[in-house]
Design an enzyme around this catalytic site. Structure first.
Site, PDB file in Angstrom:
ATOM      1  N   GLN A 233      -5.401  -2.174   8.780  1.00 34.61           N
ATOM      2  CA  GLN A 233      -5.207  -3.350   8.441  1.00 34.61           C
ATOM      3  C   GLN A 233      -5.980  -4.631   9.002  1.00 34.61           C
ATOM      4  O   GLN A 233      -5.604  -4.840  10.280  1.00 34.61           O
ATOM      5  CB  GLN A 233      -3.858  -3.702   8.063  1.00 34.61           C
ATOM      6  CG  GLN A 233      -3.220  -4.677   7.237  1.00 34.61           C
ATOM      7  CD  GLN A 233      -3.840  -4.878   5.898  1.00 34.61           C
ATOM      8  OE1 GLN A 233      -3.519  -3.874   5.231  1.00 34.61           O
ATOM      9  NE2 GLN A 233      -4.271  -5.803   5.689  1.00 34.61           N
TER      10      GLN A 233
ATOM     11  N   ASP B 275     -11.706   1.919   3.016  1.00 31.86           N
ATOM     12  CA  ASP B 275     -11.912   0.704   2.743  1.00 31.86           C
ATOM     13  C   ASP B 275     -13.272   0.492   2.619  1.00 31.86           C
ATOM     14  O   ASP B 275     -14.131  -0.732   2.454  1.00 31.86           O
ATOM     15  CB  ASP B 275     -11.620  -0.182   3.833  1.00 31.86           C
ATOM     16  CG  ASP B 275     -10.297  -0.930   3.477  1.00 31.86           C
ATOM     17  OD1 ASP B 275     -10.025  -1.032   2.535  1.00 31.86           O
ATOM     18  OD2 ASP B 275      -9.447  -1.364   4.614  1.00 31.86           O
TER      19      ASP B 275
ATOM     20  N   LYS C 118       0.705  -1.205   0.004  1.00 30.58           N
ATOM     21  CA  LYS C 118      -0.029   0.042   0.008  1.00 30.58           C
ATOM     22  C   LYS C 118       0.845   1.327  -0.019  1.00 30.58           C
ATOM     23  O   LYS C 118       0.702   2.138  -0.948  1.00 30.58           O
ATOM     24  CB  LYS C 118      -0.734   0.060   1.215  1.00 30.58           C
ATOM     25  CG  LYS C 118      -2.037  -0.738   0.945  1.00 30.58           C
ATOM     26  CD  LYS C 118      -2.854  -1.212   2.250  1.00 30.58           C
ATOM     27  CE  LYS C 118      -4.025  -2.378   1.819  1.00 30.58           C
ATOM     28  NZ  LYS C 118      -4.476  -3.208   3.022  1.00 30.58           N
TER      29      LYS C 118
END
Ligand code: NAD
Length: 282
Positions: free
Chosen positions: A94, A117, A50
């Site tokens: 995460q 997300d 990322k």
């Protein structure tokens, strides 16, 4: 017949070029904050990817590494601070989180406008209402691949294998929004093969190598393999058996199909978050 391989790597590269160009038009460099709790090796690799994707597109990535025994309160305090910062556009936690931290509590703490997300209930609700703020990265990546190859779900039978919050459920909603007739299968589906055989577009996200055999695929179907598994030979593979390539019209490779698209869509969402933030603070 041999399926056309849908090249996620190439499409992701072009999405990234587009993001990079748009980043240059902003008045401030977009910023993504990534929080990693603990040292799960797979998660560490994803976070590294990322950061490098962000760098490639001119997005600043703030990397927060917290100890595995960090408390939920500490994580929430960090999220609160990042929510308040005007220079932070996107926040990503995460997964998976260590057991002392409740995923849902932390996800709900993220400002929905920074939830790149798209896991916050408000964003999930908006996806459900076909009025998304952010599109969930993996399903959005699949939709972009379908579009790129001229595969329109409208009026087609779409079958999704898997009903997780991250892939299966939002995937079904995006296909539905695109006017597909959608069936979602899961571990309690009694005859998976016969349902899969109905599909013009078959999306598999179960996480079981070899689950989708050639006899489960209608000739000419488009097959998208979302799964990332480690095969017995130690190599990465999806859910779809190699022989499906002789039956399907389109197929995604693993690796090089949906994976790169998921990564690219996170950048699209971060850009979008920055654009919205800059409109608000103008
Ligand atoms: P998950 O374990 O949360 O969900 C798996 C789903 O598959 C469940 O809903 C389950 O009911 C269903 N399932 C499992 N076995 C089945 C069977 N035999 N028959 C029918 N349904 C079955 O996993 P997830 O987070 O949704 O991820 C699924 C897969 O996709 C994993 O391999 C994961 O690594 C991969 N993944 C890939 C990307 C990407 O970018 N390519 C992103 C996220 C997840």
């Amino acid at each position: 017949m041999s399926a056309i391989m849908m090249d996620g790597k190439a499409l992701a590269a072009s999405v990234k070029r587009d993001v990079k160009e748009k980043v240059l038009t902003l008045t401030r460099q977009p910023t993504l904050a990534v929080i990693l709790v603990g040292d799960n090796p797979a998660s560490s690799i994803y976070v590294r990817y990322k950061a490098s994707d962000c760098a490639e597109c001119g997005i600043r990535c703030l990397d927060y590494r917290l100890r595995a025994d960090t408390s939920e309160t500490e994580v929430l305090a960090l999220v609160g601070e990042l929510n308040r910062r005007d220079d932070v556009d996107g926040i990503l936690i995460q997964l998976p989180l260590p057991p002392q931290i409740r995923e849902q509590v932390v996800q709900e703490a993220i400002n929905p406008g920074k939830d790149v997300d798209a896991f916050h209930p408000e964003n999930v609700g908006r996806i459900m209402q076909f009025a998304p703020r952010f599109l969930p990265c993996t399903p959005a990546g699949v939709m972009a691949l379908l579009r790129r190859y001229g595969i329109d779900p409208a009026g087609r039978e779409c079958v999704v294998v898997g009903r997780s919050n991250i892939v299966g459920k939002p995937m079904a909603l995006l296909l539905l929004q695109a006017h597909g007739t959608v069936t979602v299968c899961h571990t309690r589906t009694p005859d998976l093969a016969s349902v899969c055989r109905r599909a013009d577009i078959l999306i598999s996200a179960a996480g079981l190598p070899g689950l989708i055999r050639s006899d489960m695929v209608r000739r000419g179907a488009a097959v998208v393999d979302v799964a990332i598994n480690r095969g017995v030979d130690g190599k990465l593979c999806g859910d779809v058996d190699a022989a499906v390539a002789d039956k399907a019209s389109y197929l995604t490779p693993v690796p090089g199909g949906v994976g790169p698209m998921t990564r690219a869509m996170l950048l699209v969402n971060t850009l979008r978050a920055a654009q919205m933030q800059q409109l608000l603070t103008r």
